[in-house]
Design an enzyme around this catalytic site. Sequence first.
Site, PDB file in Angstrom:
ATOM      1  N   HIS A   1      10.098 104.408  35.801  1.00 23.36           N
ATOM      2  CA  HIS A   1      10.837 103.175  35.940  1.00 23.36           C
ATOM      3  C   HIS A   1      10.950 103.267  37.872  1.00 23.36           C
ATOM      4  O   HIS A   1      11.209 104.088  38.458  1.00 23.36           O
ATOM      5  CB  HIS A   1      12.178 103.219  34.683  1.00 23.36           C
ATOM      6  CG  HIS A   1      12.352 103.305  33.948  1.00 23.36           C
ATOM      7  ND1 HIS A   1      10.890 103.007  32.946  1.00 23.36           N
ATOM      8  CD2 HIS A   1      12.799 103.264  32.966  1.00 23.36           C
ATOM      9  CE1 HIS A   1      11.582 103.343  32.113  1.00 23.36           C
ATOM     10  NE2 HIS A   1      13.016 103.843  31.806  1.00 23.36           N
TER      11      HIS A   1
ATOM     12  N   CYS B   1      18.698 106.783  31.616  1.00 29.79           N
ATOM     13  CA  CYS B   1      17.647 106.560  32.353  1.00 29.79           C
ATOM     14  C   CYS B   1      17.981 105.792  33.768  1.00 29.79           C
ATOM     15  O   CYS B   1      17.796 106.940  34.804  1.00 29.79           O
ATOM     16  CB  CYS B   1      16.493 106.620  31.664  1.00 29.79           C
ATOM     17  SG  CYS B   1      16.033 104.989  30.667  1.00 29.79           S
TER      18      CYS B   1
END
Length: 335
Positions: A242, A129
Site C-alpha cells: 500500500h 494496515c
Amino acid sequence: MKVAIVGASGAVGQEFLKILDQRNFPLDELLLFGSSRSAGRTYNFRGKDIVVKELKHDTDDFKGVDYVFASAGAGTSKEFEKDITKYGAVMIDNSSAFRMDADVPLVVPECNAKDALDRPRNVIANPNCTTIMMVVVLQAIENLSHIKRIHISSYQSASGAGAAAMKELQQQYKEMVETGEVKTIEKFPHQLAYNVIPQIDKMTENDYTKEEMKMFNETRKIMHSDVRTSATCVRVSSLRSHSESVWAETEKPLTPEEVREALKKAPGVTVVDDAQNYVYPMPLESAGKDDVYVGRIRKDLANDNGITLWLTGDQIRKGAALNAVQIAEWLIKNE
C-alpha cells in the site's frame, strides 16, 4: 514457547509462517488452525509438516499455548475469543473485532508498545494496515511537534483484500488481454484491472468508508492523541504493498530537513528521498520488505505548519503479520 496461528491458510496466515521463521521467533511448538475448508492442509515449518486443525469450540486445543496470532476475520475472532484465551494465551488479533474496545490495547510497537502490558482480556488488537504504516512514520514527527490534523489519500493494493483478491486482479488482466473484457468481478465492487476504485470497505452514514473511519479512530487511540484525520482510501491495481500521500499539520512549523533527519532515526522507517533526482519509494520496491519507506518530504504550500510526504509499505508484512509478531517479541523481552 508454544504458538498458534488461527487462519493459517490465508494470505496473512501464510505470511506469519514466513516471518516466524525468518526472524527466528523463539518457539518450540507451532499449531495451525483454520476453517473446515482449510482443515487437513499441511504446511512445512522449519522442516516439519504441520496439519491444519479445524477451529472448534469447547476443546483444550489452546491449553499451554503462549501466543495466538489470529487472522481469520472479525466474526471468527469474536466467536472464538474465549476459547483462545481461557487457558492464558495472549491473543494478538489481526481483525477489526476488538480495535476500539476500551479494554483491548491497540498496538504498534514503534509507537505504543507499553500499551500491550495492560490487557484485561488477554487480547491485543493489531491496527488496520494503512493506520499501522502511517503512525510508524508520523510518530517521529509527533516527537518533534504535536500533530493537530492529518489528511491522507491511500493507494491500496489488491493484497489488502486477501489472497483471492490478488488472484482475481491477475485473472482480470488475463481476461482483458485474451478477450478484451473482464468477466470476473467478485472480490471488488468494480473491475480493478486498469482502474482505481475510491472505496475500501462499506460506506458509513457520514459518507466516509469504514476503512477511512478506522484511520480516524485508530490513530487517536494508538498515538494517545486528539489528532483529527481525514482520509480517502482508494483501491489501485497494484498487486502488493500500500501507499499513502500524507499531509500533517503540526503545532509549530517544521522544516523538511528536520523531518527527514527524524525519520532517518525512526525505528521501522527507511527514507528514500532525493526528489531532484526522482528518487522516491514505490510499492514494487517495498513489497516483501519489513520497513515503511518514506519520501517526497516537503513543505506544504497550503499550510505554514504543514508537512507533506509519501509512504509505502508491505500491507501483508508490516501492515499485518509482522506488526503482530513484533508485539509478541516485545512482550517476550519486557514482561
